[in-house]
Motif scaffolding. Structure first.
Motif: not given
Length: 791
Positions: A198-202, A233-243, A245-250
């Motif tokens: 849920a955190t990742l997708v949001l 934009t940068g902060i939200c992307m950081s939260c994705v990869i901080s949840t 590592y597939v956040g690198a795709f974002t």
């Protein structure tokens, strides 16, 4: 479609002034009518824009309320540990206890769960050991934990609608895209439990929204709002990869359009005017700061919080070096460390596989199955249990008088196997299963102290050790390097590794890659030390410090290594090719008495529709490219720009979050597709509008075509037809626009109705109640889903 003739003013044969004919009264009236109509159109456009905003806001409110209802309804059920709640609930408890643990995912999502527990005053006493353990009996505030992802899952639906709205799509398109996520059983099921997705997708969705808002301000650079949306934009992307590592795709998804945008800014012939190189440098620097520097600093910040909270020794100690463990309070390894002296009997244990260095009288066979010849020496193996055959005496390489001489880092030593009175040795003979590695064996004393002396020499290299540092039990992780051939003592990581002649124990061999982290061993114990020996006296040791970046880099190495090592099979693992077609799901929880079950599965209607739309989009692009190359321009400029820039961006988002999984070697599950599924919902909404909604320019063209088709055969002159067209085109355009809007709403209504039915039909598997009969379970096995209670 025929092009309507141009509207021309009629001329008269009446009196002339200055040799030019006068415009008649009809022409003057027509000119005033056109001007008045333009003013009225502008007023009406303003009113329509205000009305549209209210329509969008009303729809967003309704969708948000439905999202909260679907995510929070029955969130108390089941009151037991479900699936991977055993992991992430446990991690939250470790945070609350400040006990060090190890996980392959970054800390941000887990910290949010710990924050939820802290808010309700929970102490983290329950450790979520087993699926099915009762939350009620153990007094766990599990609703508070589950409410965190449920809240984020609800907001995700709103963000999807907002993305479509900000991208300029019609209200039906926004509703379709949001509904695909709103009424999806997988998104609902994953966001009602203590899980990270849920955190990742949001935050993935928020990253897309923030970038769209930033891109819309591209003609107003360096303003307050421009900086705000760039940094968000940068902060939200950081939260994705901080949840995860597939956040690198974002990062990749947004990085591609950012690079394209910068490339356009570099163009000296751009329509908005050429930028000087210093100005381009400012744009480039701003994006580096907002999309790389700030996200990375935030990413490091969550690890700093992670280290600051986890200050006590815990189950994650074994994954870290002794130097790292020394920074944790109450660390057993540091407290129990005993200095090793020459002539001590020690048991050496491999750090990762936990097998002991072992030997027994049996010999290697003369010939292996592949035809290779062995040395027929005594077997040296890895044994998982404590045994007297695991004991080795540490012997100095040079004669030494008396006892009490400490072994140090860098010393060259020899090892005598106590039970068989033989000496450890490796030589240039291939190991049983790995021809590239050297065989380890033992030889009798007459050979060890004679012609084979050099082959028995080993250097002790303590990991991160200082020259001359004491060699101790537990705390000294070391590599045992053969002095003549420079291979390291190593064991294969699959049990059993040896056939029956080796009692299916682990193979020990010499690894030529000295840098490999899996070469590490440690000494577990020194049996036989008298209880009153001064060596066993423990002095209180102070907790040591370690630079943050050093701790961070060590943890990163361990996380990446163990994440890549997740290659073992799992009964519910699946392949990426199965995900878009929803070929199978995952069993989360069952209860035999009530026949209730939670089965992680998406809404088949929504998944199949979104997947088919992806194919349709690809077909549209192919058809457009072929048409253009054949000289047929079927799309107007505005439609083509939206199709390639906006819908194309959504398609890139889907591909970037889906295709990389095909090259991964780790375990994969259906939930890995959720970010890509959200992107496919955006594509679906955009393509629905493309197919059913007619652009304003096309509406005008169709209205003109309808008028001229009706005027065929009329006795009116062309000028008279033009006058009538000016008066009649508004109602014609309104009728054509109305027909287009009706078609779009009708198609959207059918899609949403199908989504609601599919969601409702599979809801018992998502919410875990009510229990279904055998017939009802079998009715839901559309693609032979491996559901429980089907018999």
């Amino acid at each position: 479609m025929s092009t309507p003739p141009p509207v021309r003013q009629r001329q008269t044969n009446g009196p002339k002034k200055g040799g030019k004919p006068l415009a008649n009264g009809n022409a003057l009236t027509n000119g005033h009518a056109n001007a008045n109509e333009a003013v009225e159109q502008m007023k009406q456009a303003g009113k329509d824009a205000v009305q549209r905003d209210w329509d969008y806001k009303l729809a967003l409110t309704v969708i948000t309320v439905l999202a909260f209802v679907t995510r929070f309804w029955g969130i108390t059920h089941p009151n037991q540990v479900v699936f991977d709640e055993v992991h992430f609930g446990k991690f939250a408890s470790y945070y609350l206890q400040r006990t060090y643990f190890f996980d392959v995912h970054p800390p941000f999502g887990k910290l949010l769960f710990a924050f939820a527990g802290w808010l309700v005053g929970y102490d983290g006493a329950f450790l979520f050991e087993n699926i099915g353990d009762s939350y009620i009996t153990n007094r766990v505030p599990y609703v508070a934990y589950r409410s965190m992802p449920a809240l984020m899952g609800s907001l995700t639906v709103s963000v999807v609608f907002w993305i479509m709205w900000e991208s300029g799509y019609s209200l039906p398109a926004c509703i379709v895209a949001a509904s695909i996520v709103l009424f999806d059983n997988a998104h609902v099921g994953q966001t009602r439990l203590i899980l990270l997705d849920a955190t990742l997708v949001l935050f993935m969705a928020l990253s897309v929204l923030a970038y769209i808002r930033f891109y819309k301000l591209r003609h107003e650079p360096f303003g307050r709002k421009w900086w705000k949306w760039l940094l968000l934009t940068g902060i939200c992307m950081s939260c994705v990869i901080s949840t995860k590592y597939v956040g690198a795709f974002t990062f990749f998804s947004i990085g591609v359009p950012v690079i394209i945008d910068l490339w356009d800014l570099l163009d000296i012939n751009r329509k908005q005017g050429a930028l000087s190189l210093p100005d381009f440098g400012k744009h480039f620097g701003a994006r580096v700061i907002g999309l790389i520097v700030v996200p990375f600093m935030m990413y490091l910040f969550w690890f700093q919080v992670h280290f600051a909270i986890l200050s006590r020794s815990g189950p994650g100690d074994d994954f870290m070096t002794p130097e790292f463990q020394a920074t944790l309070a109450d660390n057993i390894m540091t407290q129990q460390a005993v200095g090793i002296d020459y002539f001590d009997n020690i048991a050496m244990k491999h750090k990762e596989t936990k097998v002991y260095l072992h030997s027994h009288p049996d010999k290697y066979p003369l010939r292996y199955d592949d035809g290779r010849i062995s040395s027929q020496g005594q077997q040296v193996t890895g044994y998982p249990h404590n045994d007297t055959n695991n004991l080795w005496q540490v012997i100095p390489s040079q004669p030494m008088e008396g006892l009490g001489h400490r072994v140090h880092n860098g010393d060259v030593v020899r090892f005598r196997h106590l039970v068989t009175d033989t000496w450890l040795l490796t030589h240039d003979v291939a190991s049983p299963s790995m021809p590239t590695n050297q065989e380890f064996t033992t030889v009798a004393a007459e050979d060890a102290n004679g012609p084979r002396y050099n082959d028995t020499l080993f250097e002790i290299r303590i990991e991160n050790g200082k020259p001359g540092q004491d060699f101790t039990t537990m705390a000294s992780h070391f590599k045992l390097v053969h002095f003549p051939t420079k291979v390291a003592l190593w064991t294969t990581h699959t049990m059993p590794a040896l056939p029956d002649w080796g009692y299916k124990q682990a193979e020990i061999n010499g690894n030529k890659n000295l840098l490999q982290a899996s070469n590490l061993w440690y000494v577990e114990e020194i049996p036989g030390i008298p209880a009153d020996s001064p060596r066993l006296l423990k002095q209180e040791k102070k907790v040591k410090t370690m630079p943050f970046l050093k701790k961070y880099l060590e943890l990163q190495r361990a996380m990446f290594y163990h994440n890549n090592a997740l290659t073992s099979s799992h009964p519910y693992a699946s392949f990426p090719i199965q995900w878009p077609f929803l070929l199978r799901g995952v069993s989360f929880w069952t209860e035999n008495d009530t026949k209730q079950q939670i089965y992680f599965l998406g809404n088949p209607i929504g998944w199949w529709f979104a997947s088919s739309i992806l194919a349709v989009f690809g077909g549209i692009l192919l058809a457009d490219q072929v048409s253009v190359r054949r000289g047929v321009d079927a799309l107007d400029t505005r439609t083509r720009l939206r199709l390639y820039n906006s819908t194309g961006f959504f398609f890139l988002l889907w591909a970037a979050h889906y295709l990389p999984f095909f090259i991964m070697g780790r375990q994969l599950f259906l939930h890995h597709y959720l970010p890509a599924h959200l992107a496919s919902a955006l594509v679906a909404g955009a393509v629905v509008e493309f197919i059913f909604n007619i652009e304003p320019a096309d509406v005008a063209q169709l209205a003109d075509a309808q008028f001229h088709e009706a005027a065929k055969g009329s006795t009116q002159t062309q000028a008279e037809q033009s006058d009538d067209h000016a008066l009649q085109r508004k109602p014609i355009r309104e009728r054509v626009a109305g027909q287009s809007l009706l078609a779009t709403w009708a198609a959207s209504g059918v899609i949403v109705a199908a989504l609601v039915w599919g969601f409702w039909f599979f809801a018992p598997l998502t919410y875990g109640r009510p229990g279904l009969s055998v017939e009802q379970v079998n009715a839901r096995k559309w693609l032979n889903y491996d559901l429980h209670f089907a018999k």
